[in-house]
Design a protein around this motif. Structure first.
Motif, PDB file in Angstrom:
ATOM      1  N   LYS A 182      -9.215   3.015   8.653  1.00 15.41           N
ATOM      2  CA  LYS A 182     -10.246   2.972   7.607  1.00 15.41           C
ATOM      3  C   LYS A 182      -9.846   1.941   6.550  1.00 15.41           C
ATOM      4  O   LYS A 182     -10.744   1.173   6.079  1.00 15.41           O
ATOM      5  CB  LYS A 182     -10.191   4.338   6.855  1.00 15.41           C
ATOM      6  N   GLN A 183      -8.597   1.781   6.312  1.00 14.38           N
ATOM      7  CA  GLN A 183      -8.188   0.453   5.356  1.00 14.38           C
ATOM      8  C   GLN A 183      -8.383  -0.695   5.897  1.00 14.38           C
ATOM      9  O   GLN A 183      -8.774  -1.727   5.370  1.00 14.38           O
ATOM     10  CB  GLN A 183      -6.541   0.951   4.922  1.00 14.38           C
ATOM     11  N   SER A 240       0.941  -1.240  -0.051  1.00 17.62           N
ATOM     12  CA  SER A 240       0.079   0.252   0.011  1.00 17.62           C
ATOM     13  C   SER A 240       0.778   1.383   0.248  1.00 17.62           C
ATOM     14  O   SER A 240       1.495   1.502   1.013  1.00 17.62           O
ATOM     15  CB  SER A 240      -0.925   0.170   1.275  1.00 17.62           C
ATOM     16  N   PHE A 241       0.734   2.127  -1.126  1.00 11.35           N
ATOM     17  CA  PHE A 241       1.595   3.302  -1.097  1.00 11.35           C
ATOM     18  C   PHE A 241       0.665   4.475  -0.733  1.00 11.35           C
ATOM     19  O   PHE A 241      -0.365   4.560  -1.295  1.00 11.35           O
ATOM     20  CB  PHE A 241       1.988   3.493  -2.702  1.00 11.35           C
ATOM     21  N   GLN A 293      -6.044  12.190   0.960  1.00 10.87           N
ATOM     22  CA  GLN A 293      -5.032  10.962   1.268  1.00 10.87           C
ATOM     23  C   GLN A 293      -5.685   9.991   0.427  1.00 10.87           C
ATOM     24  O   GLN A 293      -6.898   9.404   0.454  1.00 10.87           O
ATOM     25  CB  GLN A 293      -5.107  10.477   2.681  1.00 10.87           C
ATOM     26  N   ILE A 294      -4.742   9.153  -0.437  1.00 11.34           N
ATOM     27  CA  ILE A 294      -5.168   8.058  -1.173  1.00 11.34           C
ATOM     28  C   ILE A 294      -4.056   7.024  -0.857  1.00 11.34           C
ATOM     29  O   ILE A 294      -2.875   7.283  -0.376  1.00 11.34           O
ATOM     30  CB  ILE A 294      -5.015   8.204  -2.631  1.00 11.34           C
ATOM     31  N   ALA A 295      -4.502   5.615  -0.991  1.00 13.55           N
ATOM     32  CA  ALA A 295      -3.609   4.498  -0.900  1.00 13.55           C
ATOM     33  C   ALA A 295      -3.785   3.857  -2.406  1.00 13.55           C
ATOM     34  O   ALA A 295      -4.631   3.582  -2.954  1.00 13.55           O
ATOM     35  CB  ALA A 295      -3.975   3.523   0.254  1.00 13.55           C
ATOM     36  N   THR A 296      -2.501   3.465  -2.840  1.00  9.86           N
ATOM     37  CA  THR A 296      -2.452   2.738  -4.371  1.00  9.86           C
ATOM     38  C   THR A 296      -1.562   1.519  -4.117  1.00  9.86           C
ATOM     39  O   THR A 296      -0.820   1.334  -3.528  1.00  9.86           O
ATOM     40  CB  THR A 296      -1.995   3.737  -5.392  1.00  9.86           C
ATOM     41  N   SER A 297      -2.139   0.681  -5.367  1.00 16.06           N
ATOM     42  CA  SER A 297      -1.235  -0.373  -5.461  1.00 16.06           C
ATOM     43  C   SER A 297      -1.380  -0.895  -7.041  1.00 16.06           C
ATOM     44  O   SER A 297      -2.486  -0.761  -7.547  1.00 16.06           O
ATOM     45  CB  SER A 297      -1.838  -1.493  -4.771  1.00 16.06           C
ATOM     46  N   SER A 340      -8.516  -3.364   2.834  1.00 12.29           N
ATOM     47  CA  SER A 340      -7.500  -2.995   1.582  1.00 12.29           C
ATOM     48  C   SER A 340      -6.288  -2.572   1.989  1.00 12.29           C
ATOM     49  O   SER A 340      -5.607  -2.065   1.154  1.00 12.29           O
ATOM     50  CB  SER A 340      -8.446  -1.806   1.041  1.00 12.29           C
ATOM     51  N   LEU A 341      -5.807  -2.945   3.216  1.00 10.42           N
ATOM     52  CA  LEU A 341      -4.327  -2.326   3.483  1.00 10.42           C
ATOM     53  C   LEU A 341      -3.340  -3.776   3.301  1.00 10.42           C
ATOM     54  O   LEU A 341      -3.635  -4.716   3.778  1.00 10.42           O
ATOM     55  CB  LEU A 341      -4.245  -2.087   5.090  1.00 10.42           C
TER      56      LEU A 341
END
Length: 421
Positions: free
Chosen positions: A198-199, A14-15, A169-173, A204-205
């Motif tokens: 939250k992730q 998770s970036f 804030q975002i998390a990407t993969s 989703s983490l």
């Protein structure tokens, strides 16, 4: 996220990164918390002064300076003034021919005090409502109360002024957005813990949590260490790159470059001054996070029992240093992880993975400013933009797959359409 994971479009990393998006608010509609606190104090001082001027009305008790006056108390005082004015009106009617009439002078003064008290009471209510809007923030916009003034890269005036904005804030993969959220605080440091929660809730983490130095703090490291035992943080701390430089390693002012005797627990600075352990101490910041320190104090006298000038400050007190061993532990742990070949390769993908998503969001979609007001509406609008980016990325992969495994004549039309995707 389930579909992407099932088709191996995303991996177990998770970036995380953030950016500021301008709010749909007036750039000059700012309200600053410090100013409101100052104005509220001046307003209360003015109220106290007015109440002191009422001594001739025989108001019950004398109110000392600095008293905390509530609106209900002001209402009682105003009612008391109105009763006094009614009595004065009756006395003036009974003595119409009296001139000069002292009651008229007194009535004029009380009317002035009553008018000023009502004005001050309205201001008091206004400042109380304003403090509720702040909600632990330092500013907000009059046209969008949920927006906070931040420094944004897309500065319309190009002069570095604060603008009303939200912190995205975002998390990407694999350049797919797996999660997002909107925050009102301008710094990224305090957004990591709620974003990770939250992730976890949305499952989703990834195993590896990768972020830049803006997220490197003791509170964030401790949260991942204690709560997320199955996850590995790859997060720079602020001075990591500087500590690798020759200038930092040769700086005698840095305690990390001093000699430390672990057996007797003391430090020696370059001048030969010995710092012995003195006490344990704690420090709690404004966000109620407590840090533990070990305090070391310099020996005032040398071997010959003479006062060592190097052990004293300019004011003549003994020099002291404080070491946060928990922070040093987290720093060394991150240094080992980020210097290891495997984890270093994962961290190196951060700019390619998450920064490119922001580039498509702002450059391709032109999503530099929200079109709605209020944090809940802003979150929904952001959700549409995130879905658009994910669908666009997915369709690009599908078309690339078709271009590889179909005939050249069939793919000519797709090449033109793929430019828009």
């Amino acid at each position: 996220t389930k579909y992407l994971r099932k088709n191996y479009y995303i991996d177990d990393v998770s970036f995380i990164d953030g950016t500021k998006i301008l709010a749909n608010a007036n750039k000059y509609s700012f309200v600053w918390r410090k100013n409101i606190i100052r104005f509220d104090k001046l307003n209360r001082e003015a109220i106290i002064k007015l109440l002191h001027d009422m001594n001739d009305v025989k108001y019950v008790g004398e109110i000392p300076d600095g008293s905390d006056i509530s609106t209900s108390e002001l209402d009682e005082i105003i009612i008391h003034l109105e009763n006094c004015l009614a009595d004065l009106n009756d006395q003036i009617k009974q003595n119409k021919k009296l001139s000069p009439n002292p009651n008229k002078q007194r009535r004029r003064k009380l009317k002035s005090i009553k008018r000023k008290l009502r004005f001050r009471k309205d201001k008091l209510v206004e400042y109380q409502e304003t403090n509720k809007i702040f909600d632990n923030r330092n500013s907000y916009s009059k046209t969008d109360h949920d927006a906070t003034f931040m420094r944004v890269k897309e500065d319309p005036m190009l002069n570095g002024q604060l603008k009303p904005a939200y912190n995205l804030q975002i998390a990407t993969s694999g350049q797919f957005i797996t999660n997002f959220d909107i925050y009102q605080n301008p710094t990224d440091t305090r957004t990591l813990i709620p974003f990770l929660n939250k992730q976890i809730k949305n499952n989703s983490l990834g195993k590896y949590i990768v972020a830049d130095a803006g997220y490197g703090s003791e509170s964030n490291y401790r949260f991942i260490e204690d709560k997320l035992t199955n996850h590995i943080p790859l997060i720079h701390y602020g001075t990591m790159l500087k500590e690798q430089s020759r200038k930092w390693k040769s700086d005698d002012r840095k305690v990390m470059n001093w000699y430390y005797n672990a057996k007797d627990d003391y430090y020696l600075d370059p001048n030969g001054v010995r710092f012995n352990f003195n006490a344990y101490c704690k420090r709690t910041d404004k966000h109620q996070f407590t840090r533990d320190f070990k305090e070391y104090e310099a020996e005032k006298y040398d071997i010959n029992q003479n006062i060592n000038s190097n052990a004293l400050t300019k004011s003549g007190n003994n020099r002291k240093i404080r070491i946060n061993y928990a922070w040093e532990y987290f720093k060394n742990k991150q240094k080992e992880l980020l210097l290891a070949p495997k984890t270093n390769d994962i961290y190196a993908k951060r700019k390619i993975d998450v920064e490119s998503v922001f580039g498509r969001l702002k450059a391709s979609l032109r999503f530099n400013r929200f079109s709605v007001r209020g944090i809940e509406k802003v979150k929904r609008e952001t959700g549409f933009a995130m879905m658009a980016l994910n669908i666009r990325k997915l369709m690009t992969k599908v078309i690339n797959f078709i271009l590889l495994y179909t005939k050249t004549g069939f793919t000519l039309n797709f090449k033109r359409k793929s430019c828009f995707l």
